[in-house]
Design a protein around this motif. Structure first.
Motif, PDB file in Angstrom:
ATOM      1  N   TYR A  70       0.839  -1.202   0.000  1.00 26.84           N
ATOM      2  CA  TYR A  70       0.000   0.000   0.000  1.00 26.84           C
ATOM      3  C   TYR A  70       0.872   1.250   0.000  1.00 26.84           C
ATOM      4  O   TYR A  70       0.604   2.207  -0.743  1.00 26.84           O
ATOM      5  N   HIS A 115      -3.649   7.321  -6.601  1.00 24.38           N
ATOM      6  CA  HIS A 115      -4.727   6.853  -5.738  1.00 24.38           C
ATOM      7  C   HIS A 115      -4.757   7.708  -4.473  1.00 24.38           C
ATOM      8  O   HIS A 115      -3.792   8.378  -4.131  1.00 24.38           O
ATOM      9  N   GLY A 159      -6.665   9.284   4.426  1.00 22.20           N
ATOM     10  CA  GLY A 159      -6.484   8.888   3.038  1.00 22.20           C
ATOM     11  C   GLY A 159      -6.060  10.015   2.130  1.00 22.20           C
ATOM     12  O   GLY A 159      -6.183   9.903   0.901  1.00 22.20           O
ATOM     13  N   LEU A 314     -11.748  -4.073   8.109  1.00 21.52           N
ATOM     14  CA  LEU A 314     -12.210  -3.399   6.893  1.00 21.52           C
ATOM     15  C   LEU A 314     -11.647  -1.986   6.783  1.00 21.52           C
ATOM     16  O   LEU A 314     -11.251  -1.542   5.692  1.00 21.52           O
ATOM     17  N   ILE A 315     -11.590  -1.276   7.903  1.00 18.26           N
ATOM     18  CA  ILE A 315     -11.073   0.091   7.890  1.00 18.26           C
ATOM     19  C   ILE A 315      -9.591   0.098   7.524  1.00 18.26           C
ATOM     20  O   ILE A 315      -9.135   0.898   6.695  1.00 18.26           O
ATOM     21  N   GLN A 318      -8.908  -0.770   3.884  1.00 18.02           N
ATOM     22  CA  GLN A 318      -9.151   0.367   2.993  1.00 18.02           C
ATOM     23  C   GLN A 318      -8.017   1.388   3.069  1.00 18.02           C
ATOM     24  O   GLN A 318      -7.644   1.995   2.058  1.00 18.02           O
ATOM     25  N   ASN A 319      -7.446   1.562   4.260  1.00 13.39           N
ATOM     26  CA  ASN A 319      -6.342   2.504   4.441  1.00 13.39           C
ATOM     27  C   ASN A 319      -5.549   2.134   5.690  1.00 13.39           C
ATOM     28  O   ASN A 319      -5.967   2.447   6.805  1.00 13.39           O
TER      29      ASN A 319
END
Length: 466
Positions: A70, A115, A159, A314-315, A318-319
């Motif tokens: 990431y 992104h 983000g 999940l959080i 995502q980041n």
């Protein structure tokens, strides 16, 4: 064994270690070590211990690889532009906010394969634009993770990986095809105008904060009172507000009509999360409540620890940089305390007096929410609010009623403003009560401890832990 919880917690632990403890160059070697250990566990351990060990070690390895990938694929390309002046096309993701030098807005950079998001600091004309519109402008780029030679996590936790500063004339064009994607932001903007029209000036900022999480209109005095009383958290949209909303839907639909309740409540909760900005605290609450709503439909038992760990997974998926979000840590800290301590305290209540039982039950819930968040507040904000248990006990019930009545008035205001203004007096009284109680509590001597010395802070942690 809670298989899903084990995987999610191990993955989350790896992400937190990568963000806070481990140097970047160590991540892939350590991931390889975890992978080898997982293979060894598969071959050497007995059946009962084998599965848990393999799940934990594999999840740790995956989290370290994921964090590295990431950072390389999302953060690094943005960082490469730091210090340059570029002409960019920016798509507004929300309405701009006024600043001392003009305005700022959260944007996406188009046409460069980047992104994530950025924060654009532009001119006052930005205030006239709506989400979905695109601005072409020359900007100076700065890495959002490092400002004035200091590491900063505020932006990356949201983000946003670049800070863009205006260096030329803005050329704006409307992108009608993208407008539907920003309908939640448009509705939130209209709702703010309705709230301003419905509620009296004295309590309008409080109602806007408790309904939408928008604290921009707060007067400094009210902010100080709420913060020093330890109840400022009710103005940040979190699990408390999502629970209020779900309770309101249960009252209107009926808790026994499970399928209809799930069919309506799940989209409403998701849409509400998007409206208020999808912060980690509200995403956590929505994921947990959605799993609670779905469990009976699939003939499964609702398991709070599994729901909480899955929400965190999940959080961070995502980041990963969201691990450094103070909002996330406070939100999950409160829930862990509620799940761990509150049932123990509640089980110790033996009185049959309803009034006393209500007070003690409320105290049990408050104590659970505070047991892990008080140290976090002491660490991040250099304060230890001693009056928090009392202020939460006195105000949480009022916040629930104020949210429900304010939400109903706002919905009515979107349809018929005069009638909404007529009944807005009730939530206005609730807001006044909370503001008055917080003001009175802050007048008490020793309602909070403040310190600027780290040694005192660590001594406080030691005493608290003991």
């Amino acid at each position: 064994m809670r298989t899903l919880a084990t995987v999610c917690l191990a993955f989350s632990a790896g992400i937190f270690a990568a963000q806070y403890v481990l140097p970047q160059q160590w991540l892939l070697p350590l991931a390889a070590v975890c992978g080898v250990l997982a293979l060894a566990a598969q071959l050497a351990l007995k059946e009962k211990k084998r599965l848990r060990a393999v799940l934990i070690l594999s999840s740790l390895a995956l989290s370290l690889v994921y964090n590295t990938a990431y950072a390389a694929l999302v953060q690094a390309p943005n960082q490469a532009l730091s210090g340059t002046v570029e002409t960019m096309t920016l798509e507004l993701c929300d309405y701009a906010q006024e600043t001392a030098q003009g305005a700022k807005a959260e944007v996406r950079i188009l046409g460069r394969g980047l992104h994530g998001k950025a924060i654009y600091y532009g001119t006052e004309s930005l205030l006239a634009y709506v989400p979905g519109q695109r601005v072409t402008v020359s900007v100076y780029c700065n890495d959002a993770s490092r400002i004035n030679e200091s590491d900063v996590t505020t932006f990356t936790a949201r983000g946003c990986y670049l800070l863009l500063y205006n260096r030329g004339e803005e050329t704006c064009r409307e992108e009608t095809g993208a407008a539907w994607r920003y309908f939640p932001q448009e509705l939130a903007h209209r709702t703010k105008h309705v709230i301003s029209s419905v509620f009296p000036e004295r309590t309008e900022p409080f109602l806007r904060a408790i309904l939408l999480g928008d604290r921009s209109g707060f007067c400094e005095e009210d902010e100080v009172y709420l913060s020093e009383a330890g109840i400022y958290h009710i103005t940040a949209v979190s699990g408390l507000h999502c629970a209020f909303l779900l309770s309101l839907l249960k009252f209107l639909i009926g808790a026994h009509r499970r399928k209809l309740l799930s069919a309506i409540a799940i989209p409403v909760l998701c849409f509400y999360a998007l409206m208020v900005g999808a912060s980690p605290s509200v995403v956590r609450a929505c994921v947990m409540l959605i799993l609670v709503l779905l469990a009976p439909l699939f003939e499964r038992e609702s398991d709070a620890p599994t729901s909480l760990s899955f929400a965190l997974f999940l959080i961070l998926l995502q980041n990963p940089f969201a691990a450094a979000s103070v909002s996330l840590q406070l939100s999950f800290g409160a829930m862990v305390g509620i799940l761990w301590l509150t049932p123990k305290l509640y089980a110790a209540i033996h009185t049959k007096r309803k009034a006393l039982r209500f007070v003690l039950a409320s105290f049990a819930a408050t104590a659970g929410a505070l047991v892990f968040t008080l140290p976090l507040n002491a660490y991040y904000f250099n304060s230890f609010v001693l009056i928090s248990p009392i202020s939460n006990l006195l105000c949480i019930w009022a916040a629930s009623a104020t949210f429900a009545l304010g939400f109903a008035c706002t919905l009515l205001g979107l349809l018929f403003l005069p009638l909404a203004q007529l009944i807005a007096y009730l939530p206005h009284l609730g807001a006044l009560y909370i503001l008055t109680v917080s003001k009175l509590l802050t007048k008490l001597p020793y309602h909070a401890l403040y310190f600027s010395n780290d040694y005192l802070k660590y001594w406080l942690f030691y005493v608290y832990a003991m």
